[in-house]
Design a protein around this motif. Structure first.
Motif, PDB file in Angstrom:
ATOM      1  N   GLY A 236      18.741 -26.943 -12.339  1.00 41.72           N
ATOM      2  CA  GLY A 236      17.804 -27.768 -11.605  1.00 41.72           C
ATOM      3  C   GLY A 236      16.463 -27.110 -11.368  1.00 41.72           C
ATOM      4  O   GLY A 236      15.527 -27.767 -10.882  1.00 41.72           O
ATOM      5  N   ALA A 237      16.333 -25.800 -11.678  1.00 39.01           N
ATOM      6  CA  ALA A 237      15.071 -25.092 -11.423  1.00 39.01           C
ATOM      7  C   ALA A 237      14.457 -24.508 -12.695  1.00 39.01           C
ATOM      8  O   ALA A 237      13.419 -23.858 -12.645  1.00 39.01           O
ATOM      9  CB  ALA A 237      15.287 -23.974 -10.407  1.00 39.01           C
ATOM     10  N   GLY A 238      15.087 -24.731 -13.819  1.00 36.59           N
ATOM     11  CA  GLY A 238      14.510 -24.254 -15.069  1.00 36.59           C
ATOM     12  C   GLY A 238      15.013 -22.889 -15.486  1.00 36.59           C
ATOM     13  O   GLY A 238      15.761 -22.216 -14.785  1.00 36.59           O
ATOM     14  N   GLY A 239      14.614 -22.496 -16.701  1.00 33.87           N
ATOM     15  CA  GLY A 239      15.026 -21.248 -17.281  1.00 33.87           C
ATOM     16  C   GLY A 239      15.885 -21.518 -18.517  1.00 33.87           C
ATOM     17  O   GLY A 239      16.268 -22.666 -18.781  1.00 33.87           O
ATOM     18  N   PRO A 240      16.154 -20.509 -19.289  1.00 33.55           N
ATOM     19  CA  PRO A 240      15.778 -19.106 -19.051  1.00 33.55           C
ATOM     20  C   PRO A 240      14.315 -18.814 -19.416  1.00 33.55           C
ATOM     21  O   PRO A 240      13.619 -19.680 -19.944  1.00 33.55           O
ATOM     22  CB  PRO A 240      16.718 -18.345 -19.989  1.00 33.55           C
ATOM     23  N   GLY A 241      13.900 -17.584 -19.125  1.00 33.17           N
ATOM     24  CA  GLY A 241      12.557 -17.147 -19.473  1.00 33.17           C
ATOM     25  C   GLY A 241      12.587 -16.065 -20.525  1.00 33.17           C
ATOM     26  O   GLY A 241      13.598 -15.361 -20.686  1.00 33.17           O
ATOM     27  N   ARG A 242      11.506 -15.940 -21.243  1.00 28.43           N
ATOM     28  CA  ARG A 242      11.419 -14.946 -22.319  1.00 28.43           C
ATOM     29  C   ARG A 242      10.012 -14.357 -22.350  1.00 28.43           C
ATOM     30  O   ARG A 242       9.025 -15.101 -22.290  1.00 28.43           O
ATOM     31  CB  ARG A 242      11.754 -15.590 -23.665  1.00 28.43           C
ATOM     32  N   THR A 243       9.918 -13.030 -22.448  1.00 30.76           N
ATOM     33  CA  THR A 243       8.610 -12.383 -22.574  1.00 30.76           C
ATOM     34  C   THR A 243       8.255 -12.220 -24.044  1.00 30.76           C
ATOM     35  O   THR A 243       9.136 -12.101 -24.905  1.00 30.76           O
ATOM     36  CB  THR A 243       8.591 -10.989 -21.920  1.00 30.76           C
ATOM     37  N   ARG A 244       6.989 -12.226 -24.295  1.00 28.90           N
ATOM     38  CA  ARG A 244       6.506 -11.804 -25.611  1.00 28.90           C
ATOM     39  C   ARG A 244       6.424 -10.276 -25.617  1.00 28.90           C
ATOM     40  O   ARG A 244       6.944  -9.617 -24.720  1.00 28.90           O
ATOM     41  CB  ARG A 244       5.152 -12.459 -25.888  1.00 28.90           C
ATOM     42  N   SER A 245       5.799  -9.680 -26.593  1.00 30.11           N
ATOM     43  CA  SER A 245       5.819  -8.225 -26.725  1.00 30.11           C
ATOM     44  C   SER A 245       5.149  -7.539 -25.529  1.00 30.11           C
ATOM     45  O   SER A 245       4.219  -8.065 -24.926  1.00 30.11           O
ATOM     46  CB  SER A 245       5.127  -7.801 -28.017  1.00 30.11           C
ATOM     47  N   LEU A 246       5.677  -6.353 -25.189  1.00 28.28           N
ATOM     48  CA  LEU A 246       5.129  -5.522 -24.124  1.00 28.28           C
ATOM     49  C   LEU A 246       4.427  -4.323 -24.749  1.00 28.28           C
ATOM     50  O   LEU A 246       4.907  -3.754 -25.736  1.00 28.28           O
ATOM     51  CB  LEU A 246       6.254  -5.032 -23.197  1.00 28.28           C
ATOM     52  N   HIS A 247       3.311  -3.924 -24.149  1.00 28.52           N
ATOM     53  CA  HIS A 247       2.512  -2.827 -24.691  1.00 28.52           C
ATOM     54  C   HIS A 247       2.154  -1.852 -23.578  1.00 28.52           C
ATOM     55  O   HIS A 247       1.904  -2.263 -22.445  1.00 28.52           O
ATOM     56  CB  HIS A 247       1.233  -3.363 -25.342  1.00 28.52           C
ATOM     57  N   SER A 248       2.117  -0.573 -23.938  1.00 25.89           N
ATOM     58  CA  SER A 248       1.796   0.453 -22.954  1.00 25.89           C
ATOM     59  C   SER A 248       0.837   1.473 -23.566  1.00 25.89           C
ATOM     60  O   SER A 248       1.047   1.939 -24.694  1.00 25.89           O
ATOM     61  CB  SER A 248       3.072   1.160 -22.488  1.00 25.89           C
ATOM     62  N   HIS A 249      -0.223   1.806 -22.833  1.00 26.43           N
ATOM     63  CA  HIS A 249      -1.174   2.854 -23.215  1.00 26.43           C
ATOM     64  C   HIS A 249      -0.954   4.022 -22.255  1.00 26.43           C
ATOM     65  O   HIS A 249      -1.305   3.942 -21.081  1.00 26.43           O
ATOM     66  CB  HIS A 249      -2.605   2.343 -23.142  1.00 26.43           C
ATOM     67  N   GLU A 250      -0.376   5.110 -22.777  1.00 26.54           N
ATOM     68  CA  GLU A 250       0.069   6.202 -21.918  1.00 26.54           C
ATOM     69  C   GLU A 250      -0.766   7.468 -22.112  1.00 26.54           C
ATOM     70  O   GLU A 250      -1.044   7.864 -23.245  1.00 26.54           O
ATOM     71  CB  GLU A 250       1.519   6.551 -22.210  1.00 26.54           C
TER      72      GLU A 250
END
Length: 279
Positions: A236-250
């Motif tokens: 009743g509240a939606g989902g699931p969710g999915r992220t696109r690519s994650l990036h990190s500058h370290e």
């Protein structure tokens, strides 16, 4: 007797003039000072090594999607906060230019803030506030090439491939009327999601030799992790969710300790240039 004396005086004068002429016509003699060679011993470590690093990463997300009534929608905003990291590794120096290692990094908590736009229970025009966070373990196989050495400093570039185990916390979703932000639906909590993501990295930096076995390392790492499950469905509240690519500058700093002893090298002696001494 008088002739003998004149003859002797003439011979003596001729001898003196001849010696003086010889001194004037002879070129000066230069003697280069003798310098005792001084050999400087340079040492470098070979073979296996261990490493430890800490870092600070600026995190980015390409976006996130969610499903409502079978229709995929896109988050209007999706932002990640920066986070710290720490890692260990073991590697092997193959030759003077090439080394490889395997690293395991822990990526600390990075908060997520997002929003969606659409209808909700209290109005037809609503904006949601979505809050969550993630952590990860990243296992990478890496290779590095030393591109220059100047004194104790060696610059390098590298690349890595591996996988990251990302764990998302629960997602808190609160939808409110856009024109009246205090008029809101009850907050819905979506369950957490986790899983392995393919990961690639590019590195560049410099190491500073402290002694033959210990190097200090400072550098930059770009890490890209594939997309995956973000949060679970709530009826009743939606989902699931999915992220696109994650990036990190370290930005990273650490130490490398090498085993296997040291190789000694004495560079060819080059005498200093000194002014000649006239004798």
């Amino acid at each position: 007797m008088k002739k003998i004396a004149i003859t002797a005086a003439t011979l003596g004068l001729a001898t003196t003039m001849s010696a003086t002429a010889a001194d004037i016509s002879s070129p000066p003699v230069y003697h280069t000072p003798e310098v005792t060679p001084v050999h400087h011993e340079v040492k470098s470590a070979t073979g296996w090594y261990l490493r430890g690093d800490v870092g600070y990463g600026v995190n980015r997300m390409k976006g996130a999607d969610y499903v409502v009534s079978g229709v995929t929608n896109v988050f209007a905003t999706a932002k990640l906060k920066s986070s710290f990291s720490a890692g260990v590794g073991a590697g092997y120096r193959i030759n003077s230019k090439l080394r490889t290692d395997v690293t395991l990094d822990y990526l600390g908590k990075s908060d997520f803030t997002g929003s969606t736009i659409g209808s909700c229970g209290v109005a037809t025009a609503c904006t949601s506030t979505d809050l969550s966070s993630w952590t990860a373990w990243s296992l990478m196989a890496n290779a590095y090439v030393d591109v220059f050495t100047y004194g104790r400093v060696t610059g390098y570039v590298g690349a890595g491939l591996g996988a990251s185990y990302i764990k998302w916390g629960q997602l808190s979703n609160t939808s409110c009327e856009t024109a009246s932000p205090t008029n809101c639906d009850p907050t819905v909590i979506h369950g957490h999601a986790h899983g392995w993501r393919a990961t690639a990295a590019l590195m560049a930096g410099a190491s500073v030799k402290i002694n033959c076995a210990l190097d200090a390392d400072v550098g930059y790492r770009y890490r890209a992790m594939a997309g995956g499950r973000f949060f679970q469905n709530v009826s009743g509240a939606g989902g699931p969710g999915r992220t696109r690519s994650l990036h990190s500058h370290e930005a990273r700093a650490g130490l490398r300790y090498s085993f296997g002893g040291c190789d000694s090298y004495i560079p060819p002696y080059e005498p200093p240039t000194l002014p000649p001494v006239y004798k």
